[in-house]
Scaffold this active site. Structure first.
Site, PDB file in Angstrom:
ATOM      1  N   ARG A 165     -12.443  -6.012   8.262  1.00 52.11           N
ATOM      2  CA  ARG A 165     -13.391  -6.954   7.678  1.00 52.11           C
ATOM      3  C   ARG A 165     -14.996  -6.095   8.968  1.00 52.11           C
ATOM      4  O   ARG A 165     -15.092  -5.694  10.327  1.00 52.11           O
ATOM      5  CB  ARG A 165     -13.694  -8.351   7.952  1.00 52.11           C
ATOM      6  CG  ARG A 165     -12.994  -8.988   7.179  1.00 52.11           C
ATOM      7  CD  ARG A 165     -13.758  -8.826   6.652  1.00 52.11           C
ATOM      8  NE  ARG A 165     -12.802  -9.472   4.790  1.00 52.11           N
ATOM      9  CZ  ARG A 165     -11.658  -8.934   3.923  1.00 52.11           C
ATOM     10  NH1 ARG A 165     -11.645  -8.102   4.248  1.00 52.11           N
ATOM     11  NH2 ARG A 165     -11.410  -9.976   2.569  1.00 52.11           N
ATOM     12  N   ASP A 177     -14.268   1.120   5.933  1.00 55.06           N
ATOM     13  CA  ASP A 177     -13.989   1.010   4.878  1.00 55.06           C
ATOM     14  C   ASP A 177     -14.018  -0.453   4.477  1.00 55.06           C
ATOM     15  O   ASP A 177     -14.826  -1.107   3.495  1.00 55.06           O
ATOM     16  CB  ASP A 177     -12.304   0.521   4.249  1.00 55.06           C
ATOM     17  CG  ASP A 177     -11.568   0.149   3.163  1.00 55.06           C
ATOM     18  OD1 ASP A 177     -12.512   1.312   2.291  1.00 55.06           O
ATOM     19  OD2 ASP A 177     -11.616  -0.253   2.604  1.00 55.06           O
ATOM     20  N   GLU A 211     -22.184  -5.188   3.569  1.00 55.46           N
ATOM     21  CA  GLU A 211     -21.792  -4.483   2.282  1.00 55.46           C
ATOM     22  C   GLU A 211     -22.587  -5.153   0.755  1.00 55.46           C
ATOM     23  O   GLU A 211     -22.034  -4.306   0.426  1.00 55.46           O
ATOM     24  CB  GLU A 211     -20.855  -4.729   2.281  1.00 55.46           C
ATOM     25  CG  GLU A 211     -19.615  -5.497   2.319  1.00 55.46           C
ATOM     26  CD  GLU A 211     -18.123  -5.093   2.541  1.00 55.46           C
ATOM     27  OE1 GLU A 211     -17.716  -4.207   3.488  1.00 55.46           O
ATOM     28  OE2 GLU A 211     -17.287  -6.158   1.945  1.00 55.46           O
ATOM     29  N   HIS A 268     -14.173  -1.001   0.241  1.00 52.36           N
ATOM     30  CA  HIS A 268     -13.791  -1.488   0.307  1.00 52.36           C
ATOM     31  C   HIS A 268     -12.045  -0.345  -0.903  1.00 52.36           C
ATOM     32  O   HIS A 268     -11.914  -1.441  -2.109  1.00 52.36           O
ATOM     33  CB  HIS A 268     -14.125  -2.408  -0.170  1.00 52.36           C
ATOM     34  CG  HIS A 268     -14.104  -3.423   0.682  1.00 52.36           C
ATOM     35  ND1 HIS A 268     -13.192  -4.179   0.940  1.00 52.36           N
ATOM     36  CD2 HIS A 268     -15.696  -4.506   0.711  1.00 52.36           C
ATOM     37  CE1 HIS A 268     -13.395  -5.404   1.863  1.00 52.36           C
ATOM     38  NE2 HIS A 268     -15.200  -5.298   1.643  1.00 52.36           N
ATOM     39  N   GLN A 269     -12.058   0.182  -0.428  1.00 55.45           N
ATOM     40  CA  GLN A 269     -11.685   1.697  -1.341  1.00 55.45           C
ATOM     41  C   GLN A 269      -9.847   1.284  -0.917  1.00 55.45           C
ATOM     42  O   GLN A 269      -8.653   1.075  -1.878  1.00 55.45           O
ATOM     43  CB  GLN A 269     -11.367   3.267  -0.944  1.00 55.45           C
ATOM     44  CG  GLN A 269     -10.680   2.819  -1.887  1.00 55.45           C
ATOM     45  CD  GLN A 269     -11.672   5.370  -2.264  1.00 55.45           C
ATOM     46  OE1 GLN A 269     -12.518   5.356  -1.367  1.00 55.45           O
ATOM     47  NE2 GLN A 269     -10.395   6.086  -2.586  1.00 55.45           N
ATOM     48  N   ALA A 270      -9.692   0.445   0.226  1.00 54.18           N
ATOM     49  CA  ALA A 270      -8.114  -0.009   0.455  1.00 54.18           C
ATOM     50  C   ALA A 270      -7.148  -0.329   0.362  1.00 54.18           C
ATOM     51  O   ALA A 270      -6.114   0.216   0.124  1.00 54.18           O
ATOM     52  CB  ALA A 270      -8.425  -0.021   2.453  1.00 54.18           C
TER      53      ALA A 270
HETATM   54  P1  NAI Z   1      -2.871 -11.303   8.770  1.00 56.24           P
HETATM   55  O1  NAI Z   1      -3.238 -12.648   8.776  1.00 56.24           O
HETATM   56  O2  NAI Z   1      -1.458 -11.016   8.037  1.00 56.24           O
HETATM   57  O3  NAI Z   1      -2.825 -11.108  10.221  1.00 56.24           O
HETATM   58  C1  NAI Z   1      -3.903 -10.966  10.939  1.00 56.24           C
HETATM   59  C2  NAI Z   1      -3.284 -10.794  12.623  1.00 56.24           C
HETATM   60  O4  NAI Z   1      -4.161 -11.522  13.200  1.00 56.24           O
HETATM   61  C3  NAI Z   1      -2.497 -11.970  12.736  1.00 56.24           C
HETATM   62  O5  NAI Z   1      -1.089 -11.453  13.009  1.00 56.24           O
HETATM   63  C4  NAI Z   1      -3.557 -13.275  13.610  1.00 56.24           C
HETATM   64  O6  NAI Z   1      -2.155 -13.028  14.591  1.00 56.24           O
HETATM   65  C5  NAI Z   1      -4.319 -12.028  13.953  1.00 56.24           C
HETATM   66  N1  NAI Z   1      -5.296 -12.734  15.194  1.00 56.24           N
HETATM   67  C6  NAI Z   1      -5.647 -13.918  13.910  1.00 56.24           C
HETATM   68  N2  NAI Z   1      -6.624 -13.416  15.301  1.00 56.24           N
HETATM   69  C7  NAI Z   1      -7.314 -13.443  16.167  1.00 56.24           C
HETATM   70  C8  NAI Z   1      -7.629 -12.883  17.101  1.00 56.24           C
HETATM   71  N3  NAI Z   1      -8.922 -13.844  17.392  1.00 56.24           N
HETATM   72  N4  NAI Z   1      -7.344 -12.305  18.721  1.00 56.24           N
HETATM   73  C9  NAI Z   1      -6.060 -11.446  18.505  1.00 56.24           C
HETATM   74  N5  NAI Z   1      -5.214 -10.907  17.558  1.00 56.24           N
HETATM   75  C10 NAI Z   1      -5.788 -12.073  15.931  1.00 56.24           C
HETATM   76  O7  NAI Z   1      -3.861 -10.666   8.002  1.00 56.24           O
HETATM   77  P2  NAI Z   1      -3.414  -9.740   6.842  1.00 56.24           P
HETATM   78  O8  NAI Z   1      -2.646  -9.647   5.278  1.00 56.24           O
HETATM   79  O9  NAI Z   1      -2.715  -8.732   8.234  1.00 56.24           O
HETATM   80  O10 NAI Z   1      -4.872  -8.923   7.459  1.00 56.24           O
HETATM   81  C11 NAI Z   1      -5.787  -8.459   8.001  1.00 56.24           C
HETATM   82  C12 NAI Z   1      -7.370  -8.526   8.103  1.00 56.24           C
HETATM   83  O11 NAI Z   1      -7.327  -6.948   6.661  1.00 56.24           O
HETATM   84  C13 NAI Z   1      -7.541  -9.995   6.973  1.00 56.24           C
HETATM   85  O12 NAI Z   1      -8.025 -10.152   7.693  1.00 56.24           O
HETATM   86  C14 NAI Z   1      -8.717  -8.560   5.524  1.00 56.24           C
HETATM   87  O13 NAI Z   1      -9.989  -9.298   6.502  1.00 56.24           O
HETATM   88  C15 NAI Z   1      -8.659  -7.070   5.554  1.00 56.24           C
HETATM   89  N6  NAI Z   1      -8.276  -6.654   4.593  1.00 56.24           N
HETATM   90  C16 NAI Z   1      -8.806  -5.790   4.120  1.00 56.24           C
HETATM   91  C17 NAI Z   1      -8.887  -5.188   3.010  1.00 56.24           C
HETATM   92  C18 NAI Z   1      -9.786  -4.216   2.512  1.00 56.24           C
HETATM   93  O14 NAI Z   1      -9.692  -4.035   0.975  1.00 56.24           O
HETATM   94  N7  NAI Z   1     -10.241  -3.560   3.738  1.00 56.24           N
HETATM   95  C19 NAI Z   1      -7.610  -5.517   2.312  1.00 56.24           C
HETATM   96  C20 NAI Z   1      -7.157  -7.136   2.783  1.00 56.24           C
HETATM   97  C21 NAI Z   1      -6.792  -7.315   3.879  1.00 56.24           C
END
Ligand code: NAI
Length: 303
Positions: free
Chosen positions: A233, A257, A262, A294-296
């Site tokens: 993000r 990304d 944005e 946001h292509q990822a």
């Molecule tokens: P997830 O919920 O499986 O993993 C997030 C991890 O971050 C968890 O292991 C959690 O314990 C950890 N975490 C949370 N707060 C923390 C902190 N303050 N310090 C350290 N660790 C912390 O989520 P997932 O599916 O892996 O996605 C991660 C992020 O990727 C999403 O929140 C989203 O913002 C982003 N995303 C981006 C996309 C894109 O198009 N570029 C598409 C999908 C997700």
């Protein structure tokens, strides 16, 4: 159920229409973002579907509740755009995508690393202009590099597994270490990760704790000339501080990304317009910066 779908692009319509065949919900598509001005469009809709740049703040939540909305479903894994306390106060349920293409985002992330490390984007541009000179294109290998992974949830864990195949040394930081990665990464604190990593990749969600995680103070702790990759993000980076880091050489490579501001830019064709965001425009001038919009996640239309 009547569902008001905001920020609806043609690809959203195609996939939602296809998925809805089995359910027969009444979907109304709005191209506009959901914000205080457009919230009245949701009146009479018990369910509202939103995406990453809709602004579901307390004011919008109150308007939705007044219009009879009981459910907000975001077509994203992240939910930082939704005021959860306000939703709870109004008795509105919030649903998200529990796993949004972890392999799509992680593969894209590794792709960005490879592009930057081997300057593939620069080589591609040169050859298109019949310039076959190699000078200036010398890169580095991921093999034996130390990569710091912040956030080892679904996406970060996939990145870790992929990079272990490249022979990287992997450091990780997460509030809740992932036991399935015990053989792949070494968990450490953020300070050690910042100081040792040649490459840092961000996979934590945007929360008040992670907002501007990468700022002037943390950039000063980084290994000089390191690579920073953010496919999570935009708000994780203090972008003006990152630009200073790029100018000084403290940050040697950047791939993003996502971008904090944005919502004024992404998901639209602005190719015939003057971009007003000077911070974003500055990012695009660096030879060692790759920006995608946001292509990822966008790997397969039929979700
Ligand atoms: P997830 O919920 O499986 O993993 C997030 C991890 O971050 C968890 O292991 C959690 O314990 C950890 N975490 C949370 N707060 C923390 C902190 N303050 N310090 C350290 N660790 C912390 O989520 P997932 O599916 O892996 O996605 C991660 C992020 O990727 C999403 O929140 C989203 O913002 C982003 N995303 C981006 C996309 C894109 O198009 N570029 C598409 C999908 C997700």
């Amino acid at each position: 159920m009547r569902v008001a779908v905001f920020s609806a692009k043609p690809y959203d319509r195609r996939s939602l229409d296809a998925g809805n065949k089995a359910f027969g919900h009444e979907l109304t598509y709005y191209e506009t973002h959901l914000d205080p001005l457009t919230a009245p469009l949701a009146a009479g809709y018990p369910a509202v579907s939103v995406f990453v740049n809709d602004d579901v703040n307390a004011e919008v939540m109150a308007a939705l509740a007044a219009g009879g909305t009981r459910l907000i479903a975001t077509r994203s894994a992240g939910y930082n755009q939704i005021d959860l306390a306000a939703a709870e106060a109004h008795g509105i349920t919030v649903a998200r995508v529990p796993a949004y293409s972890p392999s799509a985002v992680s593969e894209f992330t590794v792709g960005l690393m490879l592009m930057l490390a081997r300057r593939i984007h620069r080589g591609h541009q040169r050859v298109r202009q019949n310039n076959f000179e190699l000078e200036g294109l010398q890169g580095f290998e991921l093999h034996n590099k130390t990569v710091g992974i912040l956030g080892t949830g679904k996406i970060g864990a996939n990145v870790a597994r992929a990079l272990s195949g490249f022979g990287c040394t992997l450091l990780a930081y997460d509030l809740y270490p992932n036991p399935s990665l015990a053989d792949v990464v070494r968990y450490t604190d953020m300070a050690e990760l910042f100081g040792l990593a040649d490459i840092i990749t961000l996979h934590v969600p945007l929360t008040p704790e992670t907002h501007h995680l990468i700022n002037a103070a943390t950039i000063a702790q980084l290994k000089r000339g390191m690579m920073l990759v953010n496919t999570s993000r935009g708000g994780l980076l203090d972008t003006p501080a990152v630009i200073e880091g790029l100018k000084s050489g403290q940050i040697g490579y950047l791939a993003i990304d996502v971008y904090e501001e944005e919502d004024e830019l992404f998901f639209q064709d602005l190719s015939d317009q003057v971009v007003q965001d000077d911070v974003f425009a500055r990012l695009l001038t660096f030879p060692n910066v790759i920006v995608t919009a946001h292509q990822a996640f966008f790997s397969h239309e039929a979700l």
